[in-house]
Design a protein around this motif. Structure first.
Motif, PDB file in Angstrom:
ATOM      1  N   LEU A 154       0.832  -1.209   0.000  1.00 46.04           N
ATOM      2  CA  LEU A 154       0.000   0.000   0.000  1.00 46.04           C
ATOM      3  C   LEU A 154       0.863   1.255   0.000  1.00 46.04           C
ATOM      4  O   LEU A 154       0.538   2.242  -0.677  1.00 46.04           O
ATOM      5  CB  LEU A 154      -0.937  -0.006   1.211  1.00 46.04           C
ATOM      6  N   LEU A 155       1.966   1.234   0.748  1.00 43.77           N
ATOM      7  CA  LEU A 155       2.876   2.385   0.739  1.00 43.77           C
ATOM      8  C   LEU A 155       3.391   2.648  -0.670  1.00 43.77           C
ATOM      9  O   LEU A 155       3.410   3.793  -1.137  1.00 43.77           O
ATOM     10  CB  LEU A 155       4.045   2.121   1.697  1.00 43.77           C
ATOM     11  N   LEU A 156       3.800   1.557  -1.337  1.00 44.80           N
ATOM     12  CA  LEU A 156       4.284   1.725  -2.712  1.00 44.80           C
ATOM     13  C   LEU A 156       3.178   2.223  -3.636  1.00 44.80           C
ATOM     14  O   LEU A 156       3.395   3.109  -4.479  1.00 44.80           O
ATOM     15  CB  LEU A 156       4.830   0.389  -3.228  1.00 44.80           C
ATOM     16  N   ALA A 157       1.976   1.654  -3.510  1.00 41.43           N
ATOM     17  CA  ALA A 157       0.865   2.031  -4.388  1.00 41.43           C
ATOM     18  C   ALA A 157       0.457   3.482  -4.178  1.00 41.43           C
ATOM     19  O   ALA A 157       0.238   4.228  -5.149  1.00 41.43           O
ATOM     20  CB  ALA A 157      -0.326   1.109  -4.139  1.00 41.43           C
ATOM     21  N   ILE A 158       0.347   3.904  -2.909  1.00 41.60           N
ATOM     22  CA  ILE A 158      -0.037   5.299  -2.628  1.00 41.60           C
ATOM     23  C   ILE A 158       1.041   6.253  -3.144  1.00 41.60           C
ATOM     24  O   ILE A 158       0.753   7.280  -3.762  1.00 41.60           O
ATOM     25  CB  ILE A 158      -0.268   5.501  -1.113  1.00 41.60           C
ATOM     26  N   GLY A 159       2.304   5.922  -2.916  1.00 44.19           N
ATOM     27  CA  GLY A 159       3.397   6.780  -3.366  1.00 44.19           C
ATOM     28  C   GLY A 159       3.418   6.927  -4.883  1.00 44.19           C
ATOM     29  O   GLY A 159       3.559   8.028  -5.421  1.00 44.19           O
ATOM     30  N   ILE A 160       3.262   5.767  -5.564  1.00 43.84           N
ATOM     31  CA  ILE A 160       3.264   5.800  -7.035  1.00 43.84           C
ATOM     32  C   ILE A 160       2.060   6.579  -7.568  1.00 43.84           C
ATOM     33  O   ILE A 160       2.176   7.360  -8.518  1.00 43.84           O
ATOM     34  CB  ILE A 160       3.281   4.362  -7.603  1.00 43.84           C
ATOM     35  N   SER A 161       0.893   6.398  -6.935  1.00 42.56           N
ATOM     36  CA  SER A 161      -0.311   7.102  -7.403  1.00 42.56           C
ATOM     37  C   SER A 161      -0.156   8.610  -7.263  1.00 42.56           C
ATOM     38  O   SER A 161      -0.556   9.370  -8.135  1.00 42.56           O
ATOM     39  CB  SER A 161      -1.541   6.608  -6.637  1.00 42.56           C
ATOM     40  N   ARG A 162       0.459   9.031  -6.121  1.00 42.37           N
ATOM     41  CA  ARG A 162       0.636  10.479  -5.921  1.00 42.37           C
ATOM     42  C   ARG A 162       1.654  11.051  -6.907  1.00 42.37           C
ATOM     43  O   ARG A 162       1.487  12.146  -7.447  1.00 42.37           O
ATOM     44  CB  ARG A 162       1.078  10.762  -4.484  1.00 42.37           C
ATOM     45  N   ALA A 163       2.726  10.297  -7.138  1.00 40.28           N
ATOM     46  CA  ALA A 163       3.742  10.763  -8.092  1.00 40.28           C
ATOM     47  C   ALA A 163       3.174  10.846  -9.508  1.00 40.28           C
ATOM     48  O   ALA A 163       3.413  11.812 -10.239  1.00 40.28           O
ATOM     49  CB  ALA A 163       4.952   9.838  -8.056  1.00 40.28           C
ATOM     50  N   ALA A 164       2.399   9.817  -9.894  1.00 43.41           N
ATOM     51  CA  ALA A 164       1.794   9.816 -11.228  1.00 43.41           C
ATOM     52  C   ALA A 164       0.807  10.955 -11.383  1.00 43.41           C
ATOM     53  O   ALA A 164       0.768  11.630 -12.422  1.00 43.41           O
ATOM     54  CB  ALA A 164       1.102   8.474 -11.482  1.00 43.41           C
ATOM     55  N   ALA A 165      -0.003  11.176 -10.324  1.00 40.11           N
ATOM     56  CA  ALA A 165      -0.966  12.273 -10.369  1.00 40.11           C
ATOM     57  C   ALA A 165      -0.252  13.615 -10.456  1.00 40.11           C
ATOM     58  O   ALA A 165      -0.677  14.528 -11.172  1.00 40.11           O
ATOM     59  CB  ALA A 165      -1.871  12.220  -9.140  1.00 40.11           C
ATOM     60  N   GLY A 166       0.844  13.753  -9.722  1.00 43.14           N
ATOM     61  CA  GLY A 166       1.607  15.002  -9.778  1.00 43.14           C
ATOM     62  C   GLY A 166       2.155  15.274 -11.164  1.00 43.14           C
ATOM     63  O   GLY A 166       2.140  16.409 -11.640  1.00 43.14           O
ATOM     64  N   TYR A 167       2.633  14.198 -11.809  1.00 45.54           N
ATOM     65  CA  TYR A 167       3.176  14.357 -13.160  1.00 45.54           C
ATOM     66  C   TYR A 167       2.079  14.662 -14.167  1.00 45.54           C
ATOM     67  O   TYR A 167       2.205  15.552 -15.009  1.00 45.54           O
ATOM     68  CB  TYR A 167       3.907  13.071 -13.555  1.00 45.54           C
ATOM     69  N   TRP A 168       1.002  13.899 -14.062  1.00 46.49           N
ATOM     70  CA  TRP A 168      -0.093  14.017 -15.042  1.00 46.49           C
ATOM     71  C   TRP A 168      -0.880  15.302 -14.862  1.00 46.49           C
ATOM     72  O   TRP A 168      -1.031  16.110 -15.772  1.00 46.49           O
ATOM     73  CB  TRP A 168      -1.008  12.791 -14.896  1.00 46.49           C
ATOM     74  N   LEU A 169      -1.365  15.536 -13.645  1.00 49.15           N
ATOM     75  CA  LEU A 169      -2.208  16.704 -13.398  1.00 49.15           C
ATOM     76  C   LEU A 169      -1.406  17.991 -13.289  1.00 49.15           C
ATOM     77  O   LEU A 169      -1.919  19.068 -13.558  1.00 49.15           O
ATOM     78  CB  LEU A 169      -3.026  16.494 -12.121  1.00 49.15           C
TER      79      LEU A 169
END
Length: 639
Positions: free
Chosen positions: A123-138
């Protein structure tokens, strides 16, 4: 829907909706990581129903409240960086301790204890990756959205095909943002096209305030110049800058793009329609022939070349003294010449160089010569009279003599300043006209000589229009020599087209005068350009205005009013915009002797004698001041 549009849609959601989206995403990640944890522990994918569902429910029930308390949903994760990742790590660590303790301390049937250790790490990895991806995309989408929100807002006048193409082309423009249409058709008003509402033009002033409109783009390429002028007049009170698309003929090839937009030139406001020439007549005198243009890099010369290429000559000789100007026009015309299968020959040459002009004409044997080479800036020629007369008069004489008997047609581009001149430039051009008039009577049709006289052309080098536009761009003031100064104006393409038409009609010794319409007061032109820029005039009645007009005084040799005719006997021709004039001139044998005397005075740099000869030769020449030749003045100071 593209990913960019999806990102923009998400960013435009209310804050509560955005938080719900993130909560749903995190809940989904809890489910996914529990499922993966089971796979890693058992080596097989299991259904999350029955006992494994407890692991999912406890994960969501623990994670979301902890993440809320930890501030993960207060952060704008498109800006996620070090602090945001630390907050995620802390919240997930607390969650992991509680989740692992729950599943290791208590035994749940069907749920291995190691799932409580593996799932928090996932979950730590998934949350971290989701936030990083959202930061890049959005993040990129947000920057684009923020940038577009700060772009100047514009309305497109005309909701037809041209307007819709223009709005579509500007959808991703980095210069301006289309927020709606204006259209006169009441049936369209109130409707929406591609998300853009169609408004009534009468509402423009209100829209400028409510939508913060800075510009109106005229997407009406096929309307008449008179109608365009009427539309522009209705928009002046709204204080918006107006831009336009070229005419429909200029847009015939390819789709409309933002690069087609141009500043609204004053030629859009002349209020008269352009009368087209008889192409069949022009083709008869151009197609498949060798044509020579002097001053090919100048304003009129270059436009003559463009229009001549349209008529498919066999060879086009470009004569130009300026290396840079010749390079520029040759580069521009090369692709056009390839389409018309015309041979372009760029030739560096001074029109005063008689032997070289003779060689050029003997080598290529042109059918016609368009002599546009001239010094035309009144103050510069007034301060350098010897060189002005050499270029304008002697240059014309040498080219005409080189062409006599070898060229079918010779056309001189003249000026309204040749009529009752007050300056050297005008006097030299009148003498150039007299050279052709004298030669026409002397050579008896061996070469058909003609002259075309017209006033100022808009957009030429030294024209007031580009000068005023630059001054407005710099915040003013606009400099004007006199509040009453008045000039005739014509567009460069129209002038060049009429020159070609007149040349085709010439029979020998013709002095053609172009119908320039009504004269324009330059101060009115300046005020109009200020208004069309969306600005206001600063004067005693409006101290808070934007642009001031500064009166600098008449320059040496400058006239308040220009004329097109010496006499009052113009005759009509088959073209409604072309007249002929019959004006007196000296017989060639008399005039040639006078020219020889003038040549001697030029060679000895005797400005006083030159002026005396001009007074004798040029009817109506009345210099309005003393000699201002820089060289003569400097020599007088030394003596």
């Amino acid at each position: 829907m593209t990913t960019g549009r999806t990102a923009s849609t998400i960013l435009n959601l209310p804050r509560v909706a955005k938080r719900l989206v993130v909560l749903a995403t995190d809940a989904s990640l809890c489910v996914l990581t529990v499922w993966l944890a089971f796979y890693l522990r058992l080596g097989d994918f299991v259904s999350l129903s029955g006992p494994p569902s407890k692991a999912v429910l406890y994960s969501i029930a623990l994670a979301l409240p902890i993440f809320m308390i930890g501030g993960l949903y207060r952060a704008i994760f498109r800006y996620s960086g070090g602090p945001a990742l630390m907050a995620i790590t802390r919240a997930t660590a607390i969650y992991g301790l509680l989740y692992a303790a729950l599943f290791t301390a208590y035994s749940f049937d069907g749920v291995p204890r190691t799932v409580g250790l593996i799932q928090p790490i996932l979950l730590l990895l998934a949350i971290g990756i989701s936030r990083a991806a959202a930061g890049y995309w959005l993040g990129g989408a947000y920057k684009n959205l923020l940038k577009r929100s700060t772009l100047p807002k514009v309305l497109v006048y005309g909701a037809g095909n041209s307007g819709q193409q223009l709005a579509a082309a500007m959808a991703h423009s980095h210069d301006m943002r289309v927020v709606g249409f204006l259209d006169d058709d009441v049936r369209l008003q109130g409707h929406v096209i591609n998300g853009l509402r169609i408004h009534s033009p009468v509402d423009l002033s209100n829209l400028v305030g409510s939508l913060a409109i800075s510009d109106v783009l005229l997407a009406l390429p096929s309307i008449s110049r008179k109608r365009r002028n009427e539309i522009i007049n209705t928009m002046l009170a709204a204080r918006v800058s107006v831009r336009t698309l070229p005419s429909v003929t200029e847009l015939a090839q390819g789709k409309i793009s933002t690069s087609d937009l141009r500043e609204l030139d004053i030629d859009d406001l002349l209020g008269r329609e352009m009368v087209h020439s008889d192409d069949s007549l022009l083709l008869a005198h151009t197609e498949g022939k060798v044509i020579l243009v002097t001053g090919a890099g100048g304003s009129i010369g270059s436009e003559l070349c463009r229009q001549l290429l349209r008529l498919k000559p066999k060879t086009l000789l470009l004569i130009e003294l300026s290396e840079f100007a010749l390079y520029e026009i040759h580069q521009e015309l090369t692709p056009i010449a390839a389409e018309t299968e015309t041979t372009l020959v760029p030739l560096l040459c001074s029109v005063q160089d008689y032997p070289r002009m003779c060689e050029i004409i003997s080598t290529w044997q042109p059918y016609s010569v368009y002599h546009a080479a001239a010094y035309k800036h009144v103050p510069l020629v007034e301060h350098n009279p010897i060189e002005g007369i050499k270029n304008n008069l002697i240059g014309t004489l040498q080219v005409a003599k080189a062409a006599t008997g070898k060229v079918a047609k010779f056309v001189l581009i003249s000026t309204d300043k040749a009529v009752r001149p007050t300056n050297i430039m005008g006097a030299s051009k009148r003498l150039a006209e007299m050279v052709l008039q004298g030669l026409a009577g002397h050579v008896h049709g061996q070469t058909i000589f003609s002259m075309v006289r017209f006033g100022n052309v808009l957009g030429s080098s030294g024209s007031v229009v580009p000068k005023f536009r630059e001054q407005i761009k710099n915040g003013g003031p606009i400099t004007l020599t006199h509040p009453e100064i008045t000039r005739y104006f014509m567009t460069i393409p129209e002038a060049a087209q009429l020159v070609l038409q007149a040349a085709a009609m010439s029979r020998g010794g013709d002095l053609f005068v172009l119908d320039m319409g009504e004269p324009v007061k330059i101060i009115d032109l300046a005020k109009r350009m200020i208004e069309l820029s969306g600005l206001t005039l600063k004067d005693t009645d409006n101290e808070d205005g934007d642009i001031e007009i500064e009166i600098t005084g008449l320059r040496p040799g400058e006239k308040l009013f220009e004329e097109l005719l010496i006499g009052d006997n113009p005759q009509s021709t088959i073209h409604p915009r072309i007249l002929t004039a019959n004006e007196t001139f000296l017989p060639w044998n008399v005039f040639e002797n006078k020219l020889n005397t003038l040549q001697s005075a030029l060679d000895s740099n005797d400005v006083s004698q030159v002026r005396s000869l001009l007074l004798e030769l040029v009817s109506g020449y009345q210099p309005d001041g003393p000699i201002v030749d820089w060289l003569t003045l400097a020599q007088a100071q030394k003596s």
